[in-house]
Design a protein around this motif. Structure first.
Motif, PDB file in Angstrom:
ATOM      1  N   ARG A  46     -42.932 -61.361 -92.716  1.00 58.43           N
ATOM      2  CA  ARG A  46     -43.236 -61.225 -91.286  1.00 58.43           C
ATOM      3  C   ARG A  46     -42.613 -59.944 -90.734  1.00 58.43           C
ATOM      4  NH1 ARG A  46     -40.415 -65.404 -87.567  1.00 58.43           N
ATOM      5  NH2 ARG A  46     -38.737 -63.857 -87.765  1.00 58.43           N
ATOM      6  N   LEU A  47     -43.451 -59.095 -90.182  1.00 55.27           N
ATOM      7  CA  LEU A  47     -42.951 -57.874 -89.552  1.00 55.27           C
ATOM      8  C   LEU A  47     -42.157 -58.225 -88.296  1.00 55.27           C
ATOM      9  CD1 LEU A  47     -43.036 -54.715 -89.332  1.00 55.27           C
ATOM     10  CD2 LEU A  47     -45.027 -55.036 -87.851  1.00 55.27           C
ATOM     11  N   ASP A  48     -40.944 -57.671 -88.190  1.00 56.76           N
ATOM     12  CA  ASP A  48     -40.128 -57.841 -86.989  1.00 56.76           C
ATOM     13  C   ASP A  48     -39.966 -56.541 -86.209  1.00 56.76           C
ATOM     14  OD1 ASP A  48     -39.730 -60.560 -87.477  1.00 56.76           O
ATOM     15  OD2 ASP A  48     -37.938 -60.206 -88.678  1.00 56.76           O
ATOM     16  N   GLU A  49     -39.954 -55.412 -86.917  1.00 59.91           N
ATOM     17  CA  GLU A  49     -39.849 -54.128 -86.234  1.00 59.91           C
ATOM     18  C   GLU A  49     -40.311 -53.014 -87.159  1.00 59.91           C
ATOM     19  OE1 GLU A  49     -35.871 -52.738 -85.393  1.00 59.91           O
ATOM     20  OE2 GLU A  49     -35.058 -54.035 -86.962  1.00 59.91           O
ATOM     21  N   LEU A  50     -40.702 -51.923 -86.537  1.00 52.25           N
ATOM     22  CA  LEU A  50     -41.031 -50.710 -87.280  1.00 52.25           C
ATOM     23  C   LEU A  50     -39.784 -49.840 -87.382  1.00 52.25           C
ATOM     24  CD1 LEU A  50     -44.456 -49.991 -85.569  1.00 52.25           C
ATOM     25  CD2 LEU A  50     -44.118 -50.791 -87.913  1.00 52.25           C
ATOM     26  N   VAL A  51     -39.581 -49.276 -88.533  1.00 51.79           N
ATOM     27  CA  VAL A  51     -38.447 -48.374 -88.732  1.00 51.79           C
ATOM     28  C   VAL A  51     -38.830 -46.996 -88.187  1.00 51.79           C
ATOM     29  CG1 VAL A  51     -36.912 -47.307 -90.418  1.00 51.79           C
ATOM     30  CG2 VAL A  51     -37.745 -49.650 -90.781  1.00 51.79           C
ATOM     31  N   ILE A  52     -37.975 -46.451 -87.343  1.00 54.05           N
ATOM     32  CA  ILE A  52     -38.266 -45.163 -86.710  1.00 54.05           C
ATOM     33  C   ILE A  52     -37.139 -44.190 -87.026  1.00 54.05           C
ATOM     34  CG2 ILE A  52     -38.691 -43.984 -84.523  1.00 54.05           C
ATOM     35  CD1 ILE A  52     -39.691 -46.665 -83.432  1.00 54.05           C
ATOM     36  N   THR A  53     -37.508 -43.011 -87.517  1.00 57.14           N
ATOM     37  CA  THR A  53     -36.534 -41.977 -87.845  1.00 57.14           C
ATOM     38  C   THR A  53     -36.932 -40.694 -87.124  1.00 57.14           C
ATOM     39  OG1 THR A  53     -36.262 -42.965 -90.045  1.00 57.14           O
ATOM     40  CG2 THR A  53     -35.402 -40.731 -89.708  1.00 57.14           C
ATOM     41  N   ASP A  54     -36.095 -40.242 -86.220  1.00 51.11           N
ATOM     42  CA  ASP A  54     -36.364 -39.013 -85.456  1.00 51.11           C
ATOM     43  C   ASP A  54     -37.740 -39.059 -84.794  1.00 51.11           C
ATOM     44  OD1 ASP A  54     -33.891 -37.946 -86.222  1.00 51.11           O
ATOM     45  OD2 ASP A  54     -34.738 -37.099 -88.056  1.00 51.11           O
ATOM     46  N   GLY A  55     -38.076 -40.206 -84.206  1.00 48.65           N
ATOM     47  CA  GLY A  55     -39.329 -40.343 -83.477  1.00 48.65           C
ATOM     48  C   GLY A  55     -40.551 -40.608 -84.332  1.00 48.65           C
ATOM     49  N   THR A  56     -40.368 -40.720 -85.633  1.00 50.67           N
ATOM     50  CA  THR A  56     -41.475 -40.955 -86.549  1.00 50.67           C
ATOM     51  C   THR A  56     -41.347 -42.332 -87.176  1.00 50.67           C
ATOM     52  OG1 THR A  56     -41.716 -38.617 -87.077  1.00 50.67           O
ATOM     53  CG2 THR A  56     -42.574 -40.175 -88.687  1.00 50.67           C
ATOM     54  N   VAL A  57     -42.465 -43.059 -87.252  1.00 50.68           N
ATOM     55  CA  VAL A  57     -42.460 -44.356 -87.933  1.00 50.68           C
ATOM     56  C   VAL A  57     -42.365 -44.102 -89.433  1.00 50.68           C
ATOM     57  CG1 VAL A  57     -43.808 -46.430 -88.456  1.00 50.68           C
ATOM     58  CG2 VAL A  57     -43.738 -45.536 -86.122  1.00 50.68           C
ATOM     59  N   THR A  58     -41.326 -44.669 -90.050  1.00 51.96           N
ATOM     60  CA  THR A  58     -41.059 -44.392 -91.472  1.00 51.96           C
ATOM     61  C   THR A  58     -40.982 -45.652 -92.321  1.00 51.96           C
ATOM     62  OG1 THR A  58     -38.678 -44.354 -90.988  1.00 51.96           O
ATOM     63  CG2 THR A  58     -39.847 -42.227 -90.984  1.00 51.96           C
ATOM     64  N   GLY A  59     -41.401 -46.787 -91.771  1.00 49.94           N
ATOM     65  CA  GLY A  59     -41.376 -47.999 -92.580  1.00 49.94           C
ATOM     66  C   GLY A  59     -41.429 -49.255 -91.746  1.00 49.94           C
ATOM     67  N   VAL A  60     -41.211 -50.388 -92.426  1.00 44.24           N
ATOM     68  CA  VAL A  60     -41.275 -51.695 -91.780  1.00 44.24           C
ATOM     69  C   VAL A  60     -40.046 -52.500 -92.161  1.00 44.24           C
ATOM     70  CG1 VAL A  60     -43.807 -51.739 -91.728  1.00 44.24           C
ATOM     71  CG2 VAL A  60     -42.600 -52.688 -93.715  1.00 44.24           C
ATOM     72  N   ARG A  61     -39.678 -53.402 -91.261  1.00 45.60           N
ATOM     73  CA  ARG A  61     -38.513 -54.256 -91.483  1.00 45.60           C
ATOM     74  C   ARG A  61     -38.846 -55.641 -90.961  1.00 45.60           C
ATOM     75  NH1 ARG A  61     -34.684 -51.378 -88.577  1.00 45.60           N
ATOM     76  NH2 ARG A  61     -34.237 -50.055 -90.393  1.00 45.60           N
ATOM     77  N   GLY A  62     -38.393 -56.678 -91.657  1.00 45.38           N
ATOM     78  CA  GLY A  62     -38.711 -58.009 -91.169  1.00 45.38           C
ATOM     79  C   GLY A  62     -38.084 -59.118 -91.953  1.00 45.38           C
ATOM     80  N   THR A  63     -38.687 -60.306 -91.836  1.00 38.45           N
ATOM     81  CA  THR A  63     -38.141 -61.538 -92.373  1.00 38.45           C
ATOM     82  C   THR A  63     -39.044 -62.082 -93.475  1.00 38.45           C
ATOM     83  OG1 THR A  63     -37.188 -62.082 -90.218  1.00 38.45           O
ATOM     84  CG2 THR A  63     -37.444 -63.906 -91.787  1.00 38.45           C
ATOM     85  N   VAL A  64     -38.423 -62.476 -94.584  1.00 42.90           N
ATOM     86  CA  VAL A  64     -39.145 -63.189 -95.628  1.00 42.90           C
ATOM     87  C   VAL A  64     -39.132 -64.667 -95.259  1.00 42.90           C
ATOM     88  CG1 VAL A  64     -39.326 -63.708 -98.086  1.00 42.90           C
ATOM     89  CG2 VAL A  64     -38.422 -61.489 -97.340  1.00 42.90           C
ATOM     90  N   LEU A  65     -40.298 -65.237 -95.041  1.00 42.45           N
ATOM     91  CA  LEU A  65     -40.401 -66.630 -94.608  1.00 42.45           C
ATOM     92  C   LEU A  65     -40.415 -67.561 -95.816  1.00 42.45           C
ATOM     93  CD1 LEU A  65     -43.152 -66.176 -91.853  1.00 42.45           C
ATOM     94  CD2 LEU A  65     -40.664 -66.231 -91.544  1.00 42.45           C
ATOM     95  N   GLU A  66     -40.032 -68.799 -95.559  1.00 37.88           N
ATOM     96  CA  GLU A  66     -40.004 -69.799 -96.618  1.00 37.88           C
ATOM     97  C   GLU A  66     -41.401 -69.945 -97.232  1.00 37.88           C
ATOM     98  OE1 GLU A  66     -38.728 -73.270 -94.578  1.00 37.88           O
ATOM     99  OE2 GLU A  66     -40.486 -73.359 -93.270  1.00 37.88           O
ATOM    100  N   PRO A  67     -41.479 -70.192 -98.536  1.00 38.47           N
ATOM    101  CA  PRO A  67     -42.790 -70.350 -99.172  1.00 38.47           C
ATOM    102  C   PRO A  67     -43.591 -71.480 -98.534  1.00 38.47           C
ATOM    103  CG  PRO A  67     -41.056 -70.148-100.821  1.00 38.47           C
ATOM    104  CD  PRO A  67     -40.375 -70.312 -99.502  1.00 38.47           C
TER     105      PRO A  67
END
Length: 553
Positions: A177-198
């Motif tokens: 589950r996406l929780d936030e976009l990773v931003i570096t110097d104003g640029t989107v550089t990845g994704v961060r979030g939660t691994v949900l139960e199977p």
């Protein structure tokens, strides 16, 4: 326990149709792609799997074979009149609309045909409008039903994605589950979030949100294909526009619970501009699913034009708010009555020919590509899926007399109460207009017009007759409820599907497709949709996003 820092060229958030197209286009351009989705793998294909498979095409071979004369000029006129663009932020939605209509009249069919998609030969006439040449609605039939319905549209892209998985070019990460976009110097550089139960839940069934870890993946391009808000009634009510009156206290849902709007908020938090959130596409012909898959699961009736449509107080809806003509106009009218339900009154002859139910699971013959079963529809008085609702659906009532019918209607919905004598008089007056070739009833004139189109005459519009004809009975009443479906607004994008920020420039590294982008531009449909344009919008914007993300790295 989580997944961290594996490198990909493109990350696509959402494994629905738009996400699949974006992922396969990027992989086809030689990029490594990660697709993350908060649901289990059973939901591959997303909402599109459940759809009827309608595709908007202009001047197609199927139209020409049905003697339908269409043109790009007429289609653009219909789109503009239907969309009603009237805001400064409609610049990119207009550009997307023009580009999409040109695609629908150009290589869209050939592109789909190259993927193995085929169409039912009879073109449907959805959203017919009726407010003049420059008003909303399709001037001609343009609703092309995919042979195989929704699964027939998703299958080619699922096959392409699986082939790319085997080749190591695409990886799927389910229950991420996406929780936030990773931003570096104003640029989107990845994704961060939660691994949900199977979860072993079947397709569409609501899943838990328990966490078993977290994840972070970097990439120079991220595509949001996370859908809209139709499965989140709180968000629907919060976005409900004042022009449509008070938001309904109760609604049934035409989409699974995972259509929760999270991706829109996350895109906005990363600097993307959300526009046209008050534009939405909900249906007034919703019925509760007697065999539900997700919470408050509703089905939309795709009605022919012959049922008598009454509001909750028993008044006939005004012209041209007949079944199948003006979805948003009908919603606006009904909400102004202060009630959230309305009624169809018809008979068994009408329901047998004119009722279709939206959804792949409600059309097993078309979904299963069963020619014999499709032909058998014409030989039964009521198709099996419709008959199942007649027998089990809580919104369906049958009776031999108007008095008995209205009595049951009042027991189902006691307030505000309906007058049986007034409804019978209305039916008698309507029936007197049938059969003389003249008359002044606008709905009957519209039925006669519909039957001049061979497709309607063959499979969609019953021959005009008296609703009270005992030989056409029994009488049927159907309670209709508000059914949530689509967000028409979303993240503003340019024609490369790049998400735009508050100042109008792109948010570096961020793209959006499908419903999350208002199907393109942040709202290419404007206020209203011409139908058959949602799956096509996912295809068009997903294709643009995947190609642009691959090229922009």
């Amino acid at each position: 326990m989580g997944s961290h820092l594996a490198q990909f060229d493109v990350i696509v958030v959402g494994a629905g149709l738009a996400g699949l197209v974006a992922a396969t286009e990027a992989a086809g351009a030689g990029r490594s792609v990660l697709v993350i989705d908060q649901e289990p793998a059973t939901n591959l294909g997303g909402q599109a799997h459940w759809s009827f498979g309608g595709i908007f095409l202009v001047d197609s071979p199927e139209q020409r074979r049905m003697k339908v004369r269409d043109s790009i000029e007429l289609a653009l006129q219909d789109w503009e009149g239907t969309a009603g663009f009237d805001r400064p932020e409609d610049h990119w939605p207009r550009e997307w609309a023009k580009a999409y209509v040109h695609w629908a009249a150009g290589d869209k069919r050939a592109w789909l045909h190259g993927h193995g998609v085929r169409f039912f030969p009879v073109v449907g006439w959805a959203e017919r409008g009726g407010r003049g040449a420059s008003g909303p609605g399709n001037s001609v039939p343009r609703f092309h039903i995919t042979w195989g319905t929704g699964p027939g549209i998703t299958a080619p892209f699922i096959a392409k994605a699986r082939a790319a998985v085997d080749e190591g070019r695409i990886r799927f990460a389910w229950r991420h589950r996406l929780d936030e976009l990773v931003i570096t110097d104003g640029t989107v550089t990845g994704v961060r979030g939660t691994v949900l139960e199977p979860s072993a839940a079947a397709r569409g069934v609501a899943t838990g949100r328990g966490s078993v870890g977290d994840f972070e993946f970097p990439a120079p391009a991220v595509v949001l294909a996370t859908g809209g808000i139709g499965g989140n009634p709180e968000k629907v009510r919060a976005a409900w526009p004042k022009r449509l009156g008070a938001a309904p206290a109760t609604m049934i849902s035409g989409v699974p619970a995972y259509v929760d709007g999270r991706g829109l908020d996350i895109g906005a938090a990363a600097g993307g501009r959300l526009i046209n959130g008050d534009r939405m596409w909900h249906y007034t012909e919703g019925i509760g699913n007697w065999n539900p898959v997700w919470p408050a699961h509703g089905i939309r009736i795709l009605p022919g034009p012959s049922s008598l449509w009454l509001d909750a107080t028993g008044n006939r809806l005004p012209d041209p708010l007949w079944p199948g003509f003006d979805t948003l106009g009908t919603l606006e009218h009904l909400m102004a009555t202060g009630h959230e339900h309305s009624w169809f009154i018809l008979n068994r002859r009408i329901i047998g020919k004119e009722f279709a139910l939206s959804g792949s699971e409600q059309n097993p013959d078309l979904t299963g590509k069963d020619v014999r079963a499709v032909l058998a529809r014409a030989r039964v008085d009521v198709p099996g899926p419709v008959r199942a609702f007649l027998e089990h659906g809580e919104d369906f009532i049958q009776a031999n007399t108007v008095t008995s019918l209205v009595g049951q209607m009042n027991r189902l919905v006691p307030e505000p109460g309906l007058d049986a004598a007034a409804i019978e008089r209305m039916l008698v007056e309507r029936d007197r207009e049938v059969g003389n070739g003249f008359g002044k009833d606008g709905q009957l004139a519209a039925i006669a017009s519909a039957r001049r189109y061979l497709g309607d005459k063959l499979i969609r519009t019953v021959k005009p007759h008296r609703i009270l004809d005992p030989g056409a009975g029994p009488l049927i009443a159907v309670r209709l409820r508000i059914l949530t479906r689509k967000s028409l607004g979303g993240l503003e994008t340019d024609l490369f599907s790049r998400v735009l920020g508050a100042e109008g420039g792109p948010v570096p590294g961020l793209y959006a497709a499908g419903e999350a982008a208002g199907f393109g531009g942040g709202g290419m449909h404007g206020y209203r949709a011409l139908e058959g344009t949602f799956l096509g919008g996912c295809l068009f914007s997903g294709r643009a996003a995947g190609r642009a993300a691959a090229a922009g790295i």
